[in-house]
Scaffold this active site. Structure first.
Site, PDB file in Angstrom:
ATOM      1  N   TYR A 310       0.845  -1.206   0.000  1.00  0.00           N
ATOM      2  CA  TYR A 310       0.000   0.000   0.000  1.00  0.00           C
ATOM      3  C   TYR A 310       0.877   1.252   0.000  1.00  0.00           C
ATOM      4  O   TYR A 310       0.607   2.218  -0.707  1.00  0.00           O
ATOM      5  CB  TYR A 310      -0.898   0.030   1.249  1.00  0.00           C
ATOM      6  CG  TYR A 310      -2.061  -0.950   1.200  1.00  0.00           C
ATOM      7  CD1 TYR A 310      -3.112  -0.767   0.306  1.00  0.00           C
ATOM      8  CD2 TYR A 310      -2.116  -2.042   2.063  1.00  0.00           C
ATOM      9  CE1 TYR A 310      -4.198  -1.657   0.270  1.00  0.00           C
ATOM     10  CE2 TYR A 310      -3.191  -2.927   2.045  1.00  0.00           C
ATOM     11  CZ  TYR A 310      -4.224  -2.733   1.143  1.00  0.00           C
ATOM     12  OH  TYR A 310      -5.289  -3.603   1.111  1.00  0.00           O
ATOM     13  N   PHE A 313       2.057   2.031  -3.451  1.00  0.00           N
ATOM     14  CA  PHE A 313       0.953   2.628  -4.216  1.00  0.00           C
ATOM     15  C   PHE A 313       0.855   4.121  -3.921  1.00  0.00           C
ATOM     16  O   PHE A 313       0.733   4.957  -4.810  1.00  0.00           O
ATOM     17  CB  PHE A 313      -0.414   2.067  -3.781  1.00  0.00           C
ATOM     18  CG  PHE A 313      -0.684   0.649  -4.179  1.00  0.00           C
ATOM     19  CD1 PHE A 313      -0.045   0.064  -5.256  1.00  0.00           C
ATOM     20  CD2 PHE A 313      -1.621  -0.103  -3.468  1.00  0.00           C
ATOM     21  CE1 PHE A 313      -0.323  -1.244  -5.613  1.00  0.00           C
ATOM     22  CE2 PHE A 313      -1.908  -1.404  -3.828  1.00  0.00           C
ATOM     23  CZ  PHE A 313      -1.259  -1.982  -4.889  1.00  0.00           C
ATOM     24  N   LYS A 319      -1.391   9.332  -9.917  1.00  0.00           N
ATOM     25  CA  LYS A 319      -2.638   8.564  -9.863  1.00  0.00           C
ATOM     26  C   LYS A 319      -3.709   9.244  -9.008  1.00  0.00           C
ATOM     27  O   LYS A 319      -4.847   9.454  -9.456  1.00  0.00           O
ATOM     28  CB  LYS A 319      -2.326   7.167  -9.319  1.00  0.00           C
ATOM     29  CG  LYS A 319      -3.536   6.288  -9.081  1.00  0.00           C
ATOM     30  CD  LYS A 319      -3.117   4.943  -8.461  1.00  0.00           C
ATOM     31  CE  LYS A 319      -4.121   4.544  -7.372  1.00  0.00           C
ATOM     32  NZ  LYS A 319      -3.776   3.301  -6.683  1.00  0.00           N
ATOM     33  N   GLU A 378     -13.884  -2.034   2.553  1.00  0.00           N
ATOM     34  CA  GLU A 378     -12.619  -2.758   2.369  1.00  0.00           C
ATOM     35  C   GLU A 378     -12.764  -4.144   2.991  1.00  0.00           C
ATOM     36  O   GLU A 378     -13.414  -4.312   4.012  1.00  0.00           O
ATOM     37  CB  GLU A 378     -11.475  -1.965   3.022  1.00  0.00           C
ATOM     38  CG  GLU A 378     -10.117  -2.643   3.048  1.00  0.00           C
ATOM     39  CD  GLU A 378      -9.599  -3.045   1.678  1.00  0.00           C
ATOM     40  OE1 GLU A 378      -9.504  -2.185   0.782  1.00  0.00           O
ATOM     41  OE2 GLU A 378      -9.305  -4.262   1.499  1.00  0.00           O
ATOM     42  N   ASP A 407     -16.730  -7.574   2.014  1.00  0.00           N
ATOM     43  CA  ASP A 407     -16.463  -7.765   0.598  1.00  0.00           C
ATOM     44  C   ASP A 407     -17.543  -6.990  -0.159  1.00  0.00           C
ATOM     45  O   ASP A 407     -18.736  -7.158   0.133  1.00  0.00           O
ATOM     46  CB  ASP A 407     -16.548  -9.264   0.256  1.00  0.00           C
ATOM     47  CG  ASP A 407     -16.086  -9.552  -1.167  1.00  0.00           C
ATOM     48  OD1 ASP A 407     -16.595  -8.891  -2.105  1.00  0.00           O
ATOM     49  OD2 ASP A 407     -15.210 -10.416  -1.340  1.00  0.00           O
ATOM     50  N   MET A 408     -17.142  -6.167  -1.108  1.00  0.00           N
ATOM     51  CA  MET A 408     -18.120  -5.320  -1.797  1.00  0.00           C
ATOM     52  C   MET A 408     -19.175  -6.153  -2.551  1.00  0.00           C
ATOM     53  O   MET A 408     -20.256  -5.680  -2.840  1.00  0.00           O
ATOM     54  CB  MET A 408     -17.417  -4.354  -2.752  1.00  0.00           C
ATOM     55  CG  MET A 408     -16.768  -5.005  -3.964  1.00  0.00           C
ATOM     56  SD  MET A 408     -15.960  -3.809  -5.044  1.00  0.00           S
ATOM     57  CE  MET A 408     -14.363  -3.621  -4.257  1.00  0.00           C
ATOM     58  N   GLU A 423     -10.313   1.547  -7.324  1.00  0.00           N
ATOM     59  CA  GLU A 423      -9.093   1.324  -8.114  1.00  0.00           C
ATOM     60  C   GLU A 423      -8.716  -0.128  -7.890  1.00  0.00           C
ATOM     61  O   GLU A 423      -8.059  -0.463  -6.915  1.00  0.00           O
ATOM     62  CB  GLU A 423      -7.987   2.292  -7.683  1.00  0.00           C
ATOM     63  CG  GLU A 423      -6.811   2.263  -8.623  1.00  0.00           C
ATOM     64  CD  GLU A 423      -5.925   1.057  -8.375  1.00  0.00           C
ATOM     65  OE1 GLU A 423      -6.084   0.048  -9.094  1.00  0.00           O
ATOM     66  OE2 GLU A 423      -5.072   1.139  -7.470  1.00  0.00           O
ATOM     67  N   GLU A 432      -7.056  -7.937 -12.094  1.00  0.00           N
ATOM     68  CA  GLU A 432      -7.232  -8.102 -10.646  1.00  0.00           C
ATOM     69  C   GLU A 432      -8.721  -8.243 -10.315  1.00  0.00           C
ATOM     70  O   GLU A 432      -9.138  -8.061  -9.183  1.00  0.00           O
ATOM     71  CB  GLU A 432      -6.543  -6.970  -9.881  1.00  0.00           C
ATOM     72  CG  GLU A 432      -5.016  -7.083 -10.012  1.00  0.00           C
ATOM     73  CD  GLU A 432      -4.234  -6.031  -9.235  1.00  0.00           C
ATOM     74  OE1 GLU A 432      -4.863  -5.214  -8.543  1.00  0.00           O
ATOM     75  OE2 GLU A 432      -2.986  -6.035  -9.332  1.00  0.00           O
TER      76      GLU A 432
END
Ligand SMILES: C[S@@+](CC[C@H](N)C(=O)[O-])C[C@H]1O[C@@H](n2cnc3c(N)ncnc32)[C@H](O)[C@@H]1O
Ligand SMILES: C[S@@+](CC[C@H](N)C(=O)[O-])C[C@H]1O[C@@H](n2cnc3c(N)ncnc32)[C@H](O)[C@@H]1O
Lengths: 625, 625
Positions: A310, A313, A319, A378, A407-408, A423, A432
């Site tokens: 992370y 990133f 970004k 998340e 979990d979405m 993202e 992914e």
């Protein structure tokens, strides 16, 4: 670029190697290339009366003339130029074989790091066979194959060596044949010789895809500038710098021709060229040490990312700016200025990680003067610790952000979102499983809601890279068939690679997705055209994603978001190198496949030859749902 | 040939499968080919209002209509002809995929042995992909791909099916593309349809190299003879018999057209054709059950042969006769008739095994009326038991034969031989190390002595055989890289194979060998030309050996010693199938290599593409000295 380049000196002879080496080091060279055996000591093993007698003479200088550290670090051994393993005259060939093995064995005895072989003939089958014989032994030095950029017969003659005359066809073809015959062994590299004539741009690019370890610069290629200093023409400078970018070593060959100045000047000039190279871009800086290094693609859905990942990133300078810009416009469009103080916009960041897109949303709202309520969803319990801390402590977050551990794809939302921010993109766009995750999340997006990103497309481009092919072919996947390394995608910072055409779009996904039933399998064939005869080793993969309207993220070379370094390209190998002719068509078919547990790609090169479907049933590689 | 051929009946529909099957069996058929799903039951999964409703209808007839044994042994399931996995119209393709998997899964549920798919398009990539998806599952039936010998559009139209129209290009090309795309899977076979028009001879031969499991004969190809019976033209008869020799099953398709006679007549005629086939040759008889079966080459030098192996050798009706003839002439030439009663000829049989060449020598001497003294040298202690018993007990041997237990390369002889007789030949001539053994033995051959054989040459021919390729690629060599199966020679009785040219000579060895020093390494390139577009899977190896003057042993097809069955040919595979165009050149380079302990071959296909050197350093295969 501040680092210095390593420079060596090529010599046609050395009667006292210890003196030769200390002379060279005195001049600033770091190594010398010298014949392993005295050039005039030609041995006869076959068809000769004197065969037996001569064998009692020592082969060459004693190994005691240098210490072993010097042999290992400072000397490149050159194979005798008279050796012709592909002679049509049998006794010449047989003599050459004996002499060749004697020299290579002696180089191994000295523990040299490299030996250099001049490749002068297109018919190099028997050379290949005899080289292969040695490189299965790990102790054998790396083999440097010496070839000129363009055929030398169109160029100068270097030394007065007792030499084979060189054939005139394309030296790349010659090298390519040798390397293919050796099954693209990674222990065979190039020592490429700069020539007065140069190939066209595509010809140079083709060489930059090859495993060039050293660039040999003949003194004869230098010209004198107004101040009577030896310099390279500006085209030659560019070529040298192109290879310097591949971290090659430089070797100076030929006589000291420009006698007005000391030999030293050549070296200073090379170092000067190196220092004049443009400063590394942020991407180059960021990816240092990762060039051509194969990494297994992340699986952020099935696995949990680590803190350090992370962190990497979040360092991307571009970004989050682009996301913030996209969110800013989406919020502004969604609520008119009149309603700005009364209408709340619900933004849900799905796959929030450690929260940078939450922060971006909050800043965007502030800039847009709109009221927002943010949900951070998340599934990684470790990242949730960071999110919960920010929600409690961060001034901007406090009271505005609701953190959801779920979990979405399964979360039962209590209200619906105006904007879904995510993202979940991999190097190849959908790899992914962004499509599957967002299709699950869109249940809690309002009917007229917005998804950022709104779409993404993977891009594909055939490439040549013996280096990546060799690395994939020996990439061992535990418990899998050894060949599975050639049927697996990798994430890799591409450097020693030649793209054979412009990248072309492959699979596109849109969000929200109103298709019924939703189908995220894909199937598409793409064709390319190679400007030169080349060898295909696989495909580069990129992506282009539209965040909102004209704001996009891209890793496709032509449209690359400047300075963004979050994604390296993908590399998808093929089972076997395939030669494509000049202007030849390269066709490939890709499938995106699905089972209830996994998603994977299958691919099949169909032109110029059909290599069979790679990764059938995801046998070598799949992505867990 | 007395065995009967298995014949099945192809039907375009069956409303009552149980009745259909018993009818067919009543007529003498052993199986039926019927659609898995009713032809008019076309399902819509995508882009259709009725999609969901229709799914509640049963897919097809119940599995209870037959017992499981019948489903398994008597039914070939045909995939619906409307299924078009390569349609350019997306919803047609997606529907086809769903329907295809439904049908294949149902066939698997019924435990059918085969399903049949009609291959109508050259673009069959997605069909290949979807077939591959099933055949990684061991329970999936074998896939029969149905293709006509020549494109059907030039031929009759079979049933009034709702059918895809077939493309007109070469059906072989279509099949080859499918099979290559499926990486030459051995679970994909051919159901080849006989057509009124026929390809030329080479076109037929090309099909005989493919894995043909069934030959489909349409009733429309039959013509009426004078007695009004349906028969095949004589060219068609020959073609059918060519495929019968590959042990194919026959399927009769189409209506009962020749109404004067009963349907039964077609079957009787096919059985009649089978019975008219020429009786098997001694070689065919001897090799029954070994066709296309890969065997590891023997290593009689490093290993000891078993009793049973010697027994098989000794059954050869030709080999020993030819040796006897050669010895007879050599003895006669060596001693003039005048000296016949006084001069003794010393014959040494080196590698005597269980003695057949000793006996041949004694008979030859008797015929020639010459006095001989025979030494039998053998290193296999078990075979020595047989030799010693013969020397003591056999009437012809007693007093004439001295048995020596020794390796011929190290035996210290007490006298020298006039004639050295040996048979140390492998399927590829020198591959059982005859050169190395005889070079060792010639120390005890007189200067003007004779070696029988006096020379031998290996022969090479490129071949196409998906079957042998697939078998080699899954031949597992313990403790070796799984791919090593494709870099190893095999001994195999070639049947389902198509030779792509005439065999050409490779390596020759002469005895006695007066070269100094003796060099038994070899290196040679050979080129061939393929009369048709074909796929290369490897090389066939043979040998030709001159025993004495014009007496020879040969396994090369053009000069094969009639009736001799001691040697099957060799098969040397390549790593990857390679397509060669019509009249295209095939070039290969072979090396015979040596270390102090081993001998091995390396080979490299260089045209039409370079596949890299196979078996480098003997990594996959070597022969122990
Ligand atoms: C590529 S990271 C992006 C993190 C952060 N948004 C950023 O841009 O730095 C993707 C994140 O989505 C999370 N994620 C992936 N699939 C998810 C799912 N189905 N439900 C919830 N979170 C998911 C992962 O755990 C990971 O933290
Ligand atoms: C192919 S068999 C032939 C046997 C017999 N002459 C025949 O024709 O039936 C070869 C024989 O040579 C023997 N042999 C092979 N190499 C040998 C060697 N170096 N010295 C002695 N015998 C050897 C083997 O043990 C084997 O019995």
């Amino acid at each position: 670029m501040s680092e210095r380049v390593i420079i060596g000196r090529d010599l046609c002879n050395s009667s006292d190697i210890s003196k030769t080496l200390s002379d060279a080091i005195g001049k600033g060279f770091e190594f010398v290339c010298v014949p392993l055996v005295h050039p005039r000591f030609k041995r006869e093993f076959f068809n000769s009366e004197t065969a037996l007698k001569e064998r009692f003479l020592p082969l060459t200088r004693s190994d005691l003339t240098l210490i072993s550290q010097e042999w290992n670090s400072n000397v490149v051994g050159k194979i005798s130029p008279w050796i012709d393993l592909d002679s049509k005259i049998e006794h010449v060939r047989l003599n050459s074989e004996k002499a060749f093995h004697e020299e290579v064995n002696y180089a191994q005895h000295l523990a040299l790091s490299c030996i250099m072989i001049d490749l002068k003939k297109r018919n190099c089958l028997n050379l290949a066979k005899n080289v292969l014989q040695h490189i299965s032994n790990k102790l054998t030095p790396t083999i440097w194959i010496r070839v000129p950029l363009v055929s030398r017969s169109r160029n100068m003659n270097l030394f007065g060596d007792e030499d084979l005359t060189e054939e005139t066809e394309d030296p790349w073809d010659r090298w390519n044949t040798l390397h293919l015959t050796c099954s693209t062994s990674k222990r065979i590299r190039l020592a490429l010789e700069l020539t007065a004539d140069l190939p066209d741009t595509e010809g140079i690019l083709r060489w930059t895809g090859e495993p060039v370890n050293a660039l040999i610069i003949p003194t004869s290629v230098f010209i004198l500038n107004k101040a009577n200093y030896p310099v390279l023409s500006s085209v030659h400078q560019k070529v040298v710098q192109k290879f310097m970018a591949l971290n090659v070593q430089i070797i100076i060959t030929g006589y000291h021709r420009h006698s007005v100045v000391s030999f030293n000047t050549y070296l200073q000039y090379i170092q000067h060229l190196k220092s004049k190279m443009p400063a590394p871009t942020p991407i180059e800086e960021h990816s240092k040490g990762f060039e051509d290094y194969l990494q297994d693609p992340l699986q952020p859905l099935m696995d949990n990312l680590e803190s350090g990942t992370y962190e990497v990133f979040e360092k991307d300078p571009i970004k989050y700016k682009l996301y913030q810009e996209a969110i800013y416009h989406a919020i502004s469009d969604r609520v008119t200025a009149d309603e700005a103080d009364t209408r709340e916009t619900v933004v849900m960041v799905v796959g929030a990680g450690r929260g940078p897109l939450v922060t971006a949303s909050l800043i965007a709202a502030k800039r847009a003067r709109r009221i927002i309520k943010v949900y951070a969803i998340e599934k990684n319990k470790n990242a949730l610790v960071t999110l919960r801390n920010l929600a409690a402590d961060d001034e901007m977050w406090r009271g505005r952000v609701t953190v959801i551990s779920s979990d979405m794809r399964t979360w039962e939302a209590t209200e619906k979102a105006d904007i879904l921010v995510s993202e979940l993109l991999g190097s190849f766009g959908d790899n992914e499983l962004s499509p599957e995750c967002l299709d699950g999340a869109q249940r809690f997006l309002k009917n007229d809601g917005i998804s950022i990103p709104e779409s993404y497309t993977s891009y594909l481009c055939p490439l040549s890279s013996p280096k990546l092919f060799a690395a994939s072919s020996s990439a061992s996947l535990p418990f899998k068939h050894p060949q599975s390394g050639l049927e697996t995608p990798y994430v890799v910072r591409l450097l020693n690679v030649n793209l054979l055409d412009k990248p072309k779009p492959l699979f596109t996904f849109h969000h929200p997705n109103h298709q019924k039933p939703i189908d995220n399998t894909r199937y598409k064939s793409v064709s390319f055209r190679s400007p030169k005869k080349s060898t295909i080793h696989g495909f580069a993969g990129y992506f282009f994603s539209t965040l909102y309207k004209d704001i996009y993220l891209s890793t496709v070379p032509e449209s690359h978001s400047e300075g963004m370094f979050s994604w390296f390209p993908m590399f998808l190998p093929i089972r076997q190198p395939v030669v494509v002719e000049e202007n030849g068509t390269i066709s490939v078919t890709f499938w995106r496949c699905q089972s209830p547990r996994d998603v994977w790609y299958e691919w099949c090169l169909t032109e110029p030859v059909n290599l069979g479907i790679h990764n059938p049933q995801g046998n070598a590689y799949k992505i867990g749902l």
